[in-house]
Motif scaffolding. Structure first.
Motif, PDB file in Angstrom:
ATOM      1  N   GLY A   1      38.731  23.120  46.351  1.00  0.00           N
ATOM      2  CA  GLY A   1      37.492  23.811  46.046  1.00  0.00           C
ATOM      3  C   GLY A   1      36.978  23.376  44.687  1.00  0.00           C
ATOM      4  N   ILE A   2      36.307  24.277  43.987  1.00  0.00           N
ATOM      5  CA  ILE A   2      35.843  23.992  42.636  1.00  0.00           C
ATOM      6  C   ILE A   2      36.756  24.699  41.639  1.00  0.00           C
ATOM      7  CG2 ILE A   2      33.447  23.715  43.371  1.00  0.00           C
ATOM      8  CD1 ILE A   2      32.967  26.569  42.180  1.00  0.00           C
ATOM      9  N   PRO A   3      36.733  24.289  40.370  1.00  0.00           N
ATOM     10  CA  PRO A   3      37.490  25.035  39.364  1.00  0.00           C
ATOM     11  C   PRO A   3      36.868  26.416  39.167  1.00  0.00           C
ATOM     12  CG  PRO A   3      36.872  22.848  38.552  1.00  0.00           C
ATOM     13  CD  PRO A   3      36.088  23.090  39.801  1.00  0.00           C
TER      14      PRO A   3
ATOM     15  N   ALA B   1      37.931  34.572  44.750  1.00  0.00           N
ATOM     16  CA  ALA B   1      37.405  34.840  43.413  1.00  0.00           C
ATOM     17  C   ALA B   1      35.950  35.291  43.472  1.00  0.00           C
ATOM     18  CB  ALA B   1      37.532  33.589  42.545  1.00  0.00           C
ATOM     19  N   ILE B   2      35.150  34.646  44.310  1.00  0.00           N
ATOM     20  CA  ILE B   2      33.734  34.999  44.441  1.00  0.00           C
ATOM     21  C   ILE B   2      33.583  36.413  44.991  1.00  0.00           C
ATOM     22  CG2 ILE B   2      31.622  34.464  45.728  1.00  0.00           C
ATOM     23  CD1 ILE B   2      32.540  31.472  45.565  1.00  0.00           C
ATOM     24  N   LEU B   3      34.328  36.729  46.038  1.00  0.00           N
ATOM     25  CA  LEU B   3      34.224  38.053  46.648  1.00  0.00           C
ATOM     26  C   LEU B   3      34.765  39.137  45.722  1.00  0.00           C
ATOM     27  CD1 LEU B   3      35.202  37.289  50.360  1.00  0.00           C
ATOM     28  CD2 LEU B   3      32.918  37.506  49.354  1.00  0.00           C
TER      29      LEU B   3
ATOM     30  N   VAL C   1      26.785  31.622  40.779  1.00  0.00           N
ATOM     31  CA  VAL C   1      26.901  30.217  40.366  1.00  0.00           C
ATOM     32  C   VAL C   1      28.108  29.543  41.014  1.00  0.00           C
ATOM     33  CG1 VAL C   1      27.247  28.687  38.399  1.00  0.00           C
ATOM     34  CG2 VAL C   1      25.675  30.614  38.207  1.00  0.00           C
ATOM     35  N   HIS C   2      29.232  30.240  41.079  1.00  0.00           N
ATOM     36  CA  HIS C   2      30.413  29.666  41.723  1.00  0.00           C
ATOM     37  C   HIS C   2      30.142  29.347  43.195  1.00  0.00           C
ATOM     38  CE1 HIS C   2      33.622  31.191  38.646  1.00  0.00           C
ATOM     39  NE2 HIS C   2      33.233  29.957  38.394  1.00  0.00           N
ATOM     40  N   TYR C   3      29.468  30.261  43.888  1.00  0.00           N
ATOM     41  CA  TYR C   3      29.162  30.011  45.297  1.00  0.00           C
ATOM     42  C   TYR C   3      28.225  28.810  45.433  1.00  0.00           C
ATOM     43  CZ  TYR C   3      27.015  30.416  49.878  1.00  0.00           C
ATOM     44  OH  TYR C   3      26.525  30.127  51.130  1.00  0.00           O
ATOM     45  N   GLY C   4      27.210  28.723  44.573  1.00  0.00           N
ATOM     46  CA  GLY C   4      26.285  27.596  44.634  1.00  0.00           C
ATOM     47  C   GLY C   4      26.987  26.273  44.392  1.00  0.00           C
TER      48      GLY C   4
END
Length: 323
Positions: free
Chosen positions: A33-35, A57-59, A12-15
């Motif tokens: 970026g996004i929160p 964070a995503i990785l 979801v964060h990547y999307g």
């Protein structure tokens, strides 16, 4: 359960980062970026991190999930190591880090590599794909795709014209509305009212084909593309592809990527990465029925990144995207 949660959060964060930030664009690491919310405490005010912090964070979530999840899953709605590898391949492809995109696509295909043979489906049906068919690695469905559904959206006729009669995707994906327009019917979950955005083996085969071509391995590029297309053409009509020129190979694979992955939520990131390559930029245009251009989005325009909702900016004091 923790592995599933980490994978879902990363997905979801990547999307969201694809929609609201310049993630994947060269020189964007320090851009907003996004929160990334890592607490359930609602009193903590959301603030935008940098693109580099988003990526980290995503990785981190995906690498931890990789250690916790099984190799494959008996349920299409539960993530697995194959799903993690597939998502990593998708992410690195959007970053134009083609060596890593190929590495993780190969890793996913080593765990799961089934391809759905269109010759086995009822292509006259308005929902030709069965729920949970072989090609799906992890099922992700949209909830608000009404503007793109069969009775509303009209398919780009230039795209539709690229499919030959022996290419079964023409019938599997589309139908003639009878009013001069073409509609889309090939929802991958086999459900009329929703669209599909999850990782699949056809996406991975296209990833490995493109990445191999970009590093000059034309034999592997052709092999991977042929593994896919032999299941998408009418039985006995497909002639295996051979590549002799690197640039022509890349261009053909990109064409097949657009034809294969229509309405899967991947074209947006593909356009943004290709806009960074000289000679492959895409200028998006909307035309009326007379062919007049009524809207245009040039390559690398700031409008590729959506504005943060005004209410979020007001309540959190969050930095707005520029226009």
């Amino acid at each position: 359960m923790r592995g599933e949660a980490l994978f879902t959060r990363a997905f979801v964060h990547y999307g969201e980062a694809q929609v609201y930030s310049e993630i994947g664009r060269v020189g964007s690491d320090s851009k907003p970026g996004i929160p990334i919310r890592l607490t359930s405490d609602y009193t903590v005010v959301s603030q935008r991190g940098t693109v580099a912090e988003n990526i980290a964070a995503i990785l981190k979530d995906l690498n931890e999930a990789l250690e916790l999840l099984p190799a494959t899953s008996s349920s299409k709605v539960k993530p697995s190591k194959a799903a993690v590898y597939a998502l990593l391949s998708r992410i690195y492809l959007s970053f134009r880090q083609y060596d890593l995109a190929e590495k993780y696509a190969d890793a996913a295909l080593n765990l799961y590599n089934k391809v759905t043979d269109l010759n086995t489906l009822d292509l006259e049906s308005m929902s030709p794909f069965p729920i949970g068919h072989d090609e799906i690695i992890y099922a992700v469905y949209s909830r608000n795709g009404n503007l793109l559904l069969q009775t509303v959206a009209n398919v780009n006729k230039t795209l539709y014209g690229q499919y030959t009669e022996n290419d079964l995707r023409k019938k599997a994906y589309f139908y003639d509305k009878g009013n001069g327009h073409i509609g889309f019917k090939g929802n991958y979950p086999g459900v009329f009212s929703t669209l599909f955005f999850g990782p699949t083996t056809d996406e991975l085969l296209l990833n490995t084909a493109e990445c191999a071509a970009r590093r000059g391995d034309l034999n592997k590029a052709a092999e991977q593309l042929n593994k896919l297309l032999m299941h998408k053409w009418k039985s006995g009509t497909f002639i295996p592809i051979k590549f002799a020129d690197k640039e022509k190979a890349i261009n053909l694979i990109l064409e097949e990527r657009r034809k294969e992955l229509s309405f899967r939520g991947l074209r947006w990131s593909d356009i943004k990465r290709l806009n960074q390559e000289k000679g492959r930029e895409v200028i998006l245009q909307r035309k009326d029925d007379s062919g007049n251009i009524i809207a245009e989005l040039p390559a690398n325009d700031s409008r590729y990144y959506y504005l943060i909702p005004d209410e979020v900016v007001r309540q959190a004091g969050m930095q707005q995207n520029i226009r």
